[in-house]
Scaffold this motif. Structure first.
Motif, PDB file in Angstrom:
ATOM      1  N   LEU A   1       0.809  -1.211   0.000  1.00 18.95           N
ATOM      2  CA  LEU A   1       0.000   0.000   0.000  1.00 18.95           C
ATOM      3  C   LEU A   1       0.844   1.264   0.000  1.00 18.95           C
ATOM      4  O   LEU A   1       0.322   2.358  -0.133  1.00 18.95           O
ATOM      5  CB  LEU A   1      -0.924   0.025   1.228  1.00 18.95           C
ATOM      6  CG  LEU A   1      -2.076  -0.969   1.228  1.00 18.95           C
ATOM      7  CD1 LEU A   1      -2.862  -0.830   2.522  1.00 18.95           C
ATOM      8  CD2 LEU A   1      -2.989  -0.751   0.038  1.00 18.95           C
TER       9      LEU A   1
ATOM     10  N   TYR B   1      -9.387   4.011  -4.618  1.00 22.79           N
ATOM     11  CA  TYR B   1      -9.981   3.139  -3.602  1.00 22.79           C
ATOM     12  C   TYR B   1      -9.922   1.681  -4.047  1.00 22.79           C
ATOM     13  O   TYR B   1      -9.519   0.794  -3.279  1.00 22.79           O
ATOM     14  CB  TYR B   1     -11.418   3.557  -3.322  1.00 22.79           C
ATOM     15  CG  TYR B   1     -12.111   2.655  -2.329  1.00 22.79           C
ATOM     16  CD1 TYR B   1     -12.932   1.623  -2.763  1.00 22.79           C
ATOM     17  CD2 TYR B   1     -11.918   2.817  -0.965  1.00 22.79           C
ATOM     18  CE1 TYR B   1     -13.557   0.776  -1.861  1.00 22.79           C
ATOM     19  CE2 TYR B   1     -12.537   1.974  -0.051  1.00 22.79           C
ATOM     20  CZ  TYR B   1     -13.351   0.959  -0.502  1.00 22.79           C
ATOM     21  OH  TYR B   1     -13.955   0.121   0.386  1.00 22.79           O
TER      22      TYR B   1
ATOM     23  N   ARG C   1      -6.568   0.292  -3.754  1.00 23.80           N
ATOM     24  CA  ARG C   1      -6.230  -0.027  -2.366  1.00 23.80           C
ATOM     25  C   ARG C   1      -6.774  -1.405  -1.979  1.00 23.80           C
ATOM     26  O   ARG C   1      -6.081  -2.210  -1.347  1.00 23.80           O
ATOM     27  CB  ARG C   1      -6.799   1.062  -1.446  1.00 23.80           C
ATOM     28  CG  ARG C   1      -6.522   0.824   0.039  1.00 23.80           C
ATOM     29  CD  ARG C   1      -6.838   2.072   0.835  1.00 23.80           C
ATOM     30  NE  ARG C   1      -6.669   1.841   2.261  1.00 23.80           N
ATOM     31  CZ  ARG C   1      -7.655   1.677   3.127  1.00 23.80           C
ATOM     32  NH1 ARG C   1      -8.900   1.736   2.704  1.00 23.80           N
ATOM     33  NH2 ARG C   1      -7.411   1.481   4.406  1.00 23.80           N
ATOM     34  N   ILE C   2      -8.030  -1.686  -2.380  1.00 24.48           N
ATOM     35  CA  ILE C   2      -8.611  -3.004  -2.086  1.00 24.48           C
ATOM     36  C   ILE C   2      -7.848  -4.094  -2.833  1.00 24.48           C
ATOM     37  O   ILE C   2      -7.556  -5.168  -2.291  1.00 24.48           O
ATOM     38  CB  ILE C   2     -10.102  -3.024  -2.452  1.00 24.48           C
ATOM     39  CG1 ILE C   2     -10.881  -2.012  -1.598  1.00 24.48           C
ATOM     40  CG2 ILE C   2     -10.678  -4.416  -2.287  1.00 24.48           C
ATOM     41  CD1 ILE C   2     -10.811  -2.257  -0.109  1.00 24.48           C
TER      42      ILE C   2
ATOM     43  N   GLY D   1      -4.744  -4.941  -1.128  1.00 27.68           N
ATOM     44  CA  GLY D   1      -5.031  -5.754   0.048  1.00 27.68           C
ATOM     45  C   GLY D   1      -5.229  -7.215  -0.297  1.00 27.68           C
ATOM     46  O   GLY D   1      -4.740  -8.109   0.404  1.00 27.68           O
TER      47      GLY D   1
ATOM     48  N   THR E   1      -9.018  -2.783   6.449  1.00 28.51           N
ATOM     49  CA  THR E   1      -9.112  -1.485   5.785  1.00 28.51           C
ATOM     50  C   THR E   1      -9.964  -0.488   6.548  1.00 28.51           C
ATOM     51  O   THR E   1      -9.869   0.715   6.307  1.00 28.51           O
ATOM     52  CB  THR E   1      -9.703  -1.651   4.378  1.00 28.51           C
ATOM     53  OG1 THR E   1     -11.044  -2.178   4.476  1.00 28.51           O
ATOM     54  CG2 THR E   1      -8.843  -2.575   3.522  1.00 28.51           C
TER      55      THR E   1
ATOM     56  N   GLU F   1     -13.144  -0.211   6.164  1.00 30.71           N
ATOM     57  CA  GLU F   1     -14.254   0.180   5.287  1.00 30.71           C
ATOM     58  C   GLU F   1     -15.475  -0.670   5.575  1.00 30.71           C
ATOM     59  O   GLU F   1     -15.376  -1.734   6.197  1.00 30.71           O
ATOM     60  CB  GLU F   1     -13.837   0.029   3.822  1.00 30.71           C
ATOM     61  CG  GLU F   1     -12.639   0.865   3.402  1.00 30.71           C
ATOM     62  CD  GLU F   1     -12.948   2.346   3.367  1.00 30.71           C
ATOM     63  OE1 GLU F   1     -12.007   3.147   3.263  1.00 30.71           O
ATOM     64  OE2 GLU F   1     -14.157   2.699   3.463  1.00 30.71           O
TER      65      GLU F   1
END
Length: 333
Positions: A8, A22, A25-26, A29, A45, A47
C-alpha cells in the motif's frame, strides 16, 4: 504472507486504466493476502462490507481478482502483469481511436479557411427538417457507396426506407454502429432486414460521432452530439471528406461484423461460417446488451445466459472480460 502495508506504500497508480484509488487499495489488500475474505478486508481497511464488496465486484469485472468458492467465499488477485497489461491495451486502443479523430478534425481545421473553389465548401444545415432533407438527398445522389457512423440521437426514425431501393440499384451501403443504436425497440430487427437486403454492418463501442459520407465526395456530420440534433454541416469536395472516409475505413477494420440469418437457399460466405460461439464472443466484445445478442443469435435471453455460462466454463474464465482475453489468445476472435 505479505502484510497489507507492504503493497500500500506506493500510492495509487492505476487510475489511468480505469481503476480508482480506492479500488486499487482493495486490490493491493487482496494481492497481499491471497484467499482473503470480505470480513478480513473490512477489518484491515476499516471500510464498510458493502463498499468493499462493490469494489471487489468492479475489480472482478476488470479481471483483477477472482473469487474462490467455499464455505466462506475468499478472494485472490490474478496475475498483476497479465491483468494490467490487458487494461493498458484497452486504453491504448481508445487513445488510437481518439488520435484518428484528432487527425480528421485537424484536417477540417486546416481546410476551413481555404478558398471554397480549391478546398471545398461547407454549408450549415439548421433544423431537423433541413438535416433530414439533405440526408435523403445525398442517398438519392449516391452512385457507388454510402458510408455511415450510426449512433443516437436521431433526426429521423432509425428506419431508412431509401436504403433497400438504393441497394437494388447497386449502391454499396456500409455502416458502423454504436452498441447503443440497438437500444430502440425494433432497431435490431430493422438491421436484420437491411443485412438481408445487402447492407454490410459492423459494431464498435465508443463510436466518436455520427456521419454519412457519399461517394467519398459529400458528407454530413452534426456540429454537436446532444439531443435534439439541430445543426449539422454539409461538406462538399473537400479534403475533409477524404479524411472522414479514411477514418471510416480504419474504424471499419477495427469493428466487429454483424451477421444476417442464413437461410437454406442462401449461399454461405466466409463470415457466415463462423460458429455460434464465435458469433457470441464477437457480439459480447462489441458491447451489445444481452437482449440484443439473444435476438441476433435467434435465442431466448435465458438460453443465452445458459450458453454464456457454458462458454465461460469452456474458456476457464470467470468474467466476460476474461472470456474475451482467453478467446483472443486461442484465436477465436
Amino acid at each position: 504472507m505479505a502484510k497489507i502495508g507492504d503493497v500500500l506504500d506506493d500510492g495509487p497508480a492505476l487510475e489511468i486504466v480505469g481503476i480508482s484509488a480506492y479500488d486499487e487499495r482493495i486490490y493491493r489488500g487482496v494481492l497481499a493476502s491471497p484467499g482473503i475474505t470480505v470480513q478480513e478486508l473490512v477489518l484491515r481497511t476499516g471500510e464498510s462490507p458493502g463498499r468493499v464488496q462493490s469494489s471487489l465486484s468492479r475489480l472482478r469485472a476488470k479481471g483483477m481478482v477472482s473469487r474462490l468458492w467455499g464455505r466462506s467465499p475468499r478472494w485472490t488477485a490474478t496475475n498483476p502483469g497479465t491483468a494490467i497489461r490487458s487494461l493498458v491495451r484497452g486504453v491504448q486502443s481508445e487513445l488510437d481511436r481518439v488520435t484518428d479523430t484528432a487527425d480528421a478534425l485537424e484536417t477540417a481545421f486546416r481546410t476551413a479557411g481555404e478558398d471554397p473553389e480549391e478546398g471545398g465548401r461547407f454549408e450549415i444545415l439548421a433544423g431537423p427538417e433541413e438535416i433530414a432533407r439533405w440526408y435523403v438527398r445525398l442517398q438519392q445522389e449516391a452512385k457507388e457507396e454510402v458510408l455511415t457512423f450510426d449512433r443516437p440521437p436521431y433526426v429521423l426514425d432509425y428506419r431508412n426506407p431509401l436504403e433497400g431501393g438504393r441497394l437494388r440499384d447497386g449502391v454499396r451501403y456500409r455502416a458502423v454502429y454504436a452498441p447503443e443504436a440497438f437500444q430502440h425497440a425494433g432497431a435490431l430487427e430493422e438491421l436484420e432486414n437491411q443485412l438481408k437486403a445487402g447492407e454490410e454492418a459492423r459494431v464498435l463501442p465508443g463510436l466518436p460521432f455520427k456521419m454519412v459520407v457519399v461517394d467519398r465526395r459529400l458528407a454530413i456530420m452534426p456540429l454537436h452530439q446532444d439531443a435534439p440534433l439541430t445543426r449539422s454541416v454539409l461538406i462538399r469536395g473537400s479534403t475533409v471528406v477524404v479524411a472522414l472516409a479514411e477514418l471510416f475505413d480504419r474504424l471499419w477494420a477495427e469493428a466487429v461484423p454483424m451477421f444476417p440469418e442464413i437461410h437454406e437457399n442462401t449461399p454461405a460466405g466466409p463470415e457466415d461460417r463462423l460458429t455460434p460461439d464465435r458469433r457470441l464472443l464477437a457480439l459480447l466484445s462489441a458491447g451489445l446488451k444481452d437482449d440484443a445478442i439473444a435476438r441476433q443469435l435467434g435465442m431466448s435471453p435465458r438460453s443465452l445466459r445458459r450458453r454464456l455460462r457454458d462458454l465461460l466454463d469452456d474458456l476457464d474464465a470467470e468474467t466476460r472480460f476474461q472470456a474475451g482475453a482467453q478467446a483472443a489468445r486461442r484465436g477465436l476472435l
